[in-house]
Design a protein around this motif. Structure first.
Motif, PDB file in Angstrom:
ATOM      1  N   ALA A 170      -6.126  -3.375  -7.281  1.00 49.74           N
ATOM      2  CA  ALA A 170      -5.467  -2.555  -6.253  1.00 49.74           C
ATOM      3  C   ALA A 170      -6.452  -1.513  -5.751  1.00 49.74           C
ATOM      4  O   ALA A 170      -7.079  -0.805  -6.545  1.00 49.74           O
ATOM      5  CB  ALA A 170      -4.229  -1.877  -6.832  1.00 49.74           C
ATOM      6  N   SER A 171      -6.599  -1.420  -4.463  1.00 50.73           N
ATOM      7  CA  SER A 171      -7.539  -0.448  -3.892  1.00 50.73           C
ATOM      8  C   SER A 171      -7.029   0.978  -4.092  1.00 50.73           C
ATOM      9  O   SER A 171      -5.835   1.248  -3.985  1.00 50.73           O
ATOM     10  CB  SER A 171      -7.727  -0.714  -2.400  1.00 50.73           C
ATOM     11  N   PHE A 172      -7.959   1.874  -4.370  1.00 48.77           N
ATOM     12  CA  PHE A 172      -7.660   3.306  -4.437  1.00 48.77           C
ATOM     13  C   PHE A 172      -8.642   3.986  -3.489  1.00 48.77           C
ATOM     14  O   PHE A 172      -9.826   4.148  -3.797  1.00 48.77           O
ATOM     15  CB  PHE A 172      -7.824   3.814  -5.872  1.00 48.77           C
ATOM     16  N   LEU A 173      -8.163   4.359  -2.308  1.00 48.21           N
ATOM     17  CA  LEU A 173      -9.026   4.891  -1.255  1.00 48.21           C
ATOM     18  C   LEU A 173      -8.581   6.291  -0.869  1.00 48.21           C
ATOM     19  O   LEU A 173      -7.397   6.554  -0.686  1.00 48.21           O
ATOM     20  CB  LEU A 173      -9.014   3.972  -0.038  1.00 48.21           C
ATOM     21  N   TYR A 174      -9.577   7.176  -0.696  1.00 48.84           N
ATOM     22  CA  TYR A 174      -9.285   8.586  -0.464  1.00 48.84           C
ATOM     23  C   TYR A 174     -10.390   9.187   0.415  1.00 48.84           C
ATOM     24  O   TYR A 174     -10.839  10.312   0.195  1.00 48.84           O
ATOM     25  CB  TYR A 174      -9.199   9.323  -1.806  1.00 48.84           C
ATOM     26  N   GLU A 175     -10.839   8.430   1.397  1.00 51.84           N
ATOM     27  CA  GLU A 175     -11.898   8.905   2.287  1.00 51.84           C
ATOM     28  C   GLU A 175     -11.571  10.260   2.895  1.00 51.84           C
ATOM     29  O   GLU A 175     -12.447  11.114   3.066  1.00 51.84           O
ATOM     30  CB  GLU A 175     -12.121   7.875   3.397  1.00 51.84           C
ATOM     31  N   THR A 176     -10.313  10.491   3.221  1.00 52.94           N
ATOM     32  CA  THR A 176      -9.913  11.738   3.874  1.00 52.94           C
ATOM     33  C   THR A 176      -9.889  12.930   2.922  1.00 52.94           C
ATOM     34  O   THR A 176      -9.629  14.053   3.357  1.00 52.94           O
ATOM     35  CB  THR A 176      -8.521  11.578   4.518  1.00 52.94           C
ATOM     36  N   ASN A 177     -10.154  12.708   1.634  1.00 54.91           N
ATOM     37  CA  ASN A 177     -10.234  13.843   0.703  1.00 54.91           C
ATOM     38  C   ASN A 177     -11.375  14.784   1.079  1.00 54.91           C
ATOM     39  O   ASN A 177     -11.335  15.984   0.795  1.00 54.91           O
ATOM     40  CB  ASN A 177     -10.460  13.354  -0.731  1.00 54.91           C
TER      41      ASN A 177
ATOM     42  N   ILE B   2       0.853  -1.192   0.000  1.00 59.68           N
ATOM     43  CA  ILE B   2       0.000   0.000   0.000  1.00 59.68           C
ATOM     44  C   ILE B   2       0.891   1.245   0.000  1.00 59.68           C
ATOM     45  O   ILE B   2       1.748   1.394   0.867  1.00 59.68           O
ATOM     46  CB  ILE B   2      -0.916   0.030   1.232  1.00 59.68           C
ATOM     47  N   PHE B   3       0.681   2.118  -0.977  1.00 54.88           N
ATOM     48  CA  PHE B   3       1.370   3.405  -1.022  1.00 54.88           C
ATOM     49  C   PHE B   3       0.476   4.434  -0.336  1.00 54.88           C
ATOM     50  O   PHE B   3      -0.690   4.613  -0.721  1.00 54.88           O
ATOM     51  CB  PHE B   3       1.648   3.812  -2.470  1.00 54.88           C
ATOM     52  N   VAL B   4       0.998   5.101   0.691  1.00 53.34           N
ATOM     53  CA  VAL B   4       0.237   6.087   1.455  1.00 53.34           C
ATOM     54  C   VAL B   4       0.824   7.471   1.198  1.00 53.34           C
ATOM     55  O   VAL B   4       1.997   7.716   1.481  1.00 53.34           O
ATOM     56  CB  VAL B   4       0.279   5.763   2.967  1.00 53.34           C
ATOM     57  N   ASP B   5      -0.011   8.362   0.658  1.00 51.31           N
ATOM     58  CA  ASP B   5       0.431   9.727   0.344  1.00 51.31           C
ATOM     59  C   ASP B   5      -0.215  10.695   1.331  1.00 51.31           C
ATOM     60  O   ASP B   5      -1.432  10.900   1.318  1.00 51.31           O
ATOM     61  CB  ASP B   5       0.034  10.082  -1.090  1.00 51.31           C
ATOM     62  N   ASN B   6       0.596  11.287   2.203  1.00 49.79           N
ATOM     63  CA  ASN B   6       0.113  12.260   3.186  1.00 49.79           C
ATOM     64  C   ASN B   6       0.446  13.694   2.778  1.00 49.79           C
ATOM     65  O   ASN B   6       0.426  14.593   3.618  1.00 49.79           O
ATOM     66  CB  ASN B   6       0.753  11.979   4.554  1.00 49.79           C
ATOM     67  N   THR B   7       0.765  13.908   1.530  1.00 50.28           N
ATOM     68  CA  THR B   7       1.175  15.240   1.066  1.00 50.28           C
ATOM     69  C   THR B   7       0.009  15.932   0.355  1.00 50.28           C
ATOM     70  O   THR B   7      -1.067  15.365   0.185  1.00 50.28           O
ATOM     71  CB  THR B   7       2.353  15.139   0.087  1.00 50.28           C
TER      72      THR B   7
ATOM     73  N   VAL C 255      -3.352   2.362  -3.278  1.00 46.76           N
ATOM     74  CA  VAL C 255      -3.049   3.751  -2.943  1.00 46.76           C
ATOM     75  C   VAL C 255      -4.063   4.253  -1.928  1.00 46.76           C
ATOM     76  O   VAL C 255      -5.276   4.126  -2.131  1.00 46.76           O
ATOM     77  CB  VAL C 255      -3.078   4.653  -4.197  1.00 46.76           C
ATOM     78  N   VAL C 256      -3.569   4.805  -0.829  1.00 47.34           N
ATOM     79  CA  VAL C 256      -4.397   5.482   0.176  1.00 47.34           C
ATOM     80  C   VAL C 256      -3.869   6.907   0.283  1.00 47.34           C
ATOM     81  O   VAL C 256      -2.667   7.108   0.466  1.00 47.34           O
ATOM     82  CB  VAL C 256      -4.326   4.777   1.542  1.00 47.34           C
TER      83      VAL C 256
END
Length: 815
Positions: free
Chosen positions: A601-608, A550-555, A574-575
């Motif tokens: 592959a999951s693509f999740l962006y709930e925090t958007n 899982i690639f996590v992007d906090n930027t 990708v989260v």
């Protein structure tokens, strides 16, 4: 009678040989004990390598020969008392003189025959056994050296060994009837052919030697000592969770050893199978441990699958064409050609249409096989009835093995599903009618991932390992790491999830550790990492090729968001809390969704939208259940809500913005929040999730900031302009106050049109009492037409955003 065998790793140094002696003494009983020895660790490889060098007229073989002679002579000097060394030193020097003569002949003739290879290779076992025999004598053991070459008769053709059991068994029983010593030492691996020429039993043949002695003498068991605790559920060097098996059957051991389990040489089982002589695989360095017992049945193995193994030194040969369909004897011709070339087929699969046959062979035999088949079927190839044979390289076989597999349904489905979920493509499949082995051909680069995936599926406590690669370790990223560390035990015990952080990156540095980064000291570790690049980070994640990555992007970086496609296309989930990708051009947003589905592959962006609030998830569930959205009203900016909840026209507006920035409610560039662009992106994402095809330019943005403020190049310039516009902000506040209303920055989607802007909200509205940095969303749908479905709560801040990312990670783990 006891039969013991010790491998090269057990004899790698004099100190290890002394440990072996203690084990031998402990195993000696009232009867006879025969101990079979391999060469000292690495010696046989050296002897064959020197022969190859000599055949190429490379005189560097002499240096290696001198080094090996010194190693053996030094072992004698350390193991045997000085007053009894002369005899064995003379014998060792004599054997090395013979070796030197052989190498000189190879050098002069510039030729290395198979017969010479076998003769050269046999010296290692002979030397180790002679030295250890003298050592045993020096410590008071009554021991007799028996030359295995005088007893074992075999026919050896290109490593395909055929033992003449009639002569061999007769030789062995006669010898031991005539010799009554309590302890015998015999070199493994070595034999002679019918003409009396020295030969060998194949690499790993010392196991075979011990089994041949056991079969001929009706021994109760064979103890094979090596440097591991037995046969494992999978290769422990590739699967860290693998563990030794207590019991396996002869058939299971045969399958595992043929498919790459190097602990046991495959032919070893033949001499003991019919007499049901047990084989015990034990660790020389932990002799008290039970090890693995190979017997008639795997009585204590409660799992359907006994082991997972692989072969990576193969190539596939594909034969296809319409000229094969319905032609009797085609397969017979094919396999006759391979038989005549003495090429062993490792795996076979044929389509039911008879249009193609796929076979796997050893990689060094593939070209020979292709040339022979192309020649044999030349007429069919010239008439375009079949195609020339194609060789497929860089492949490997991964196999599930187990006696109990045949009595359990659905194992194949579980296997293929587990591999497919990790984007491991299966090139060919083979399953015998005994259902003891299911073999699949995959890309060699995927072997480690496949073994770990299958081991997790079939052997481990129902749990799942998630491998995280995190970029962005500022406010949100550091909070996420803290939460991961805090919840590690809970996740494992309650949710059966083992979450590991394997990669970290900020704008300057990046670091990776395949065993997991220590989250107690991650800051220091990252500071000492290598220079960070977006491409380098991706390439390393791709190279590791781990399951459940899982690639996590906090930027908030558009450059990093641009890499999501590559991650998803390589089955890396990708989260992200970064809104850039989902608010990008519609075609790019749709491409990300397509890649997610295509590559599993999951693509999740709930925090958007709404940080940790389940806004997007709620909307998705509404849509998936058949509901339809008519209108959305929302306060989606925690930072703007914080600002207008705290601004009272007494303190300057810019001071309130600064406070929001310090407390982590705004983006690093607060203009993104105050300009409304952030809210525009959020309502755009909700519009797209509700099924509308919209672009960011379709969102009407009624900004309360001056154009000059919007154009500010730096934060300092922006705050200066806010200070300059203070009177305007005071008037906005006082106007709302005079109307008994609150200022709220509202996003609205209605009848396919969206807009954002500052509004005055009365006490009757759900937005009126929205406090702090909270967010609120009102969904008006078919089912919620009169009273909207409301999602409300903290919508900004590092902690809640990190918790939302954490929730997305867990969602993937529970998938």
């Amino acid at each position: 009678m006891n039969i013991l065998k010790f491998g090269g790793s057990s004899l790698a140094s004099p100190s290890r040989i002394k440990l072996v002696a203690e084990t031998v003494k402990a195993q000696m009983n009232e009867g006879t004990t025969i101990v079979v020895f391999s060469a000292f660790g690495g010696v046989t490889n050296d002897f064959l390598y020197m022969a190859d060098l000599a055949s190429k007229e490379d005189l560097s073989y002499k240096e290696i020969l001198q080094r090996n002679e010194k190693r053996h002579l030094d072992a004698v000097k350390e193991l045997v008392p000085i007053n009894t060394q002369s005899g064995i030193l003379s014998r060792v020097k004599g054997e090395f003189n013979r070796l030197e003569t052989l190498y000189e002949g190879v050098y002069l003739l510039n030729e290395l025959s198979n017969k010479t290879k076998h003769v050269v290779a046999s010296f290692g076992e002979l030397l180790s056994s002679l030295i250890i025999t003298e050592y045993f004598k020096s410590i008071g053991l009554q021991v007799e050296f028996v030359d295995s070459r005088e007893l074992i008769v075999c026919k050896n053709n290109n490593e395909k060994v055929q033992v003449n059991y009639s002569k061999t068994n007769s030789n062995i029983t006669t010898y031991f009837d005539e010799h009554k010593a309590k302890l015998f030492v015999a070199p493994g691996f070595v034999a002679k052919n019918d003409q009396g020429v020295p030969s060998t039993l194949g690499r790993g043949g010392s196991d075979f030697t011990a089994a041949i002695f056991a079969g001929a003498l009706d021994a109760e068991k064979v103890l094979i000592y090596t440097d591991v605790d037995g046969m494992y559920t999978a290769n422990p060097s590739l699967v860290s969770q693998a563990y030794p098996l207590k019991n396996i059957s002869y058939e299971e051991a045969m399958e595992l050893s043929h498919f790459g389990a190097k602990v046991l040489y495959p032919p070893t089982l033949h001499p003991v199978l019919s007499k049901q002589i047990e084989i015990h695989i034990k660790n020389t360095f932990k002799p008290e441990e039970r090890g693995t017992v190979i017997s008639k049945s795997s009585k204590e193995n409660f799992r359907w699958v006994t082991g997972i193994t692989h072969i990576d030194s193969i190539k596939l040969l594909n034969i296809e064409g319409s000229g094969m369909v319905g032609i009797p004897g085609f397969s017979k011709r094919l396999f006759e050609v391979l038989y005549q070339e003495k090429i062993n087929v490792v795996l076979i699969t044929q389509a039911s249409s008879e249009h193609s046959i796929c076979i796997a062979v050893k990689d060094d035999e593939a070209t020979q096989a292709k040339d022979a088949l192309d020649e044999a079927f030349l007429t069919e190839i010239q008439n375009n009835k079949i195609k020339p044979v194609e060789i497929e390289e860089n492949v490997a076989i991964v196999a599930l093995v187990g006696d109990r597999m045949r009595s359990h349904h659905g194992l194949s489905g579980k296997m293929f599903s587990a591999l497919g979920n990790n984007n491991i493509n299966i090139r060919a499949i083979a399953q015998g009618s005994s259902e003891r082995n299911i073999s699949t051909v995959i890309a060699k680069k995927d072997v480690k991932k496949a073994l770990n995936t299958l081991h997790e599926q079939f052997f481990e406590v129902p749990s799942k390992e998630l491998n995280l690669f995190i970029t962005g370790v500022g406010n949100v990223g550091s909070k996420l790491i803290d939460q991961l560390k805090q919840q590690e035990t809970y996740l494992l015990e309650k949710l059966r999830l083992k979450v590991r952080v394997l990669g970290l990156s900020n704008s300057r540095k990046m670091v990776f550790n395949e065993e997991g980064i220590d989250l107690n000291s991650w800051k220091e570790i990252l500071e000492n990492g290598e220079n960070a690049t977006k491409e380098g980070f991706f390439e390393k994640v791709k190279e590791l090729n781990l399951r459940n990555s899982i690639f996590v992007d906090n930027t908030a970086s558009p450059e990093i968001a641009a890499w999501y496609k590559k991650y998803l296309a390589n089955s890396i989930s990708v989260v992200t809390c970064n809104k850039i990708a989902c608010a990008d051009d519609l075609v790019n947003y749709q491409k990300l969704q397509d890649l997610s589905r295509e590559y599993g592959a999951s693509f999740l962006y709930e925090t958007n939208v709404g940080a940790g609030l389940p806004i997007i998830d709620t909307l998705k569930n509404l849509m998936a259940s058949g509901d339809r959205v008519h209108k959305i009203q929302a306060v989606l900016s925690g930072s703007l809500n914080f600002v207008f909840n705290n601004y009272n026209a007494e303190e300057p507006f810019y001071k309130t913005v600064e406070q929001a920035m310090v407390e982590g409610y705004t983006e690093p560039d607060p203009k993104i929040d105050l300009s409304g662009i952030d809210v525009s992106r959020k309502i755009l994402i909700l519009a797209r999730e509700s099924g509308l095809e919209m672009e960011l330019s379709d969102i009407e943005n009624d900004s309360f900031l001056s154009q000059e403020s919007l154009d500010a190049a730096t934060n300092e310039a922006f705050f200066d302009l806010l200070q300059k516009d203070e009177e305007k902000f005071k008037n906005m506040y006082k106007d709302a106050e005079a109307n008994n209303k609150q200022l709220k920055y509202v996003a609205q989607l209605d009848n396919g049109k969206a807009k954002v802007g500052l509004q005055q909200v009365g006490a009757e509205h759900p937005f009126y009492n929205l406090s702090g940095s909270d967010n609120i969303v009102l969904f008006f749908t078919n089912r919620y037409s009169q009273q909207p479905l409301i999602v409300k709560g903290a919508g900004a801040g590092a902690d809640v955003t990190a918790s939302g990312i954490f929730a997305d990670v867990i969602r993937i783990g529970k998938k």
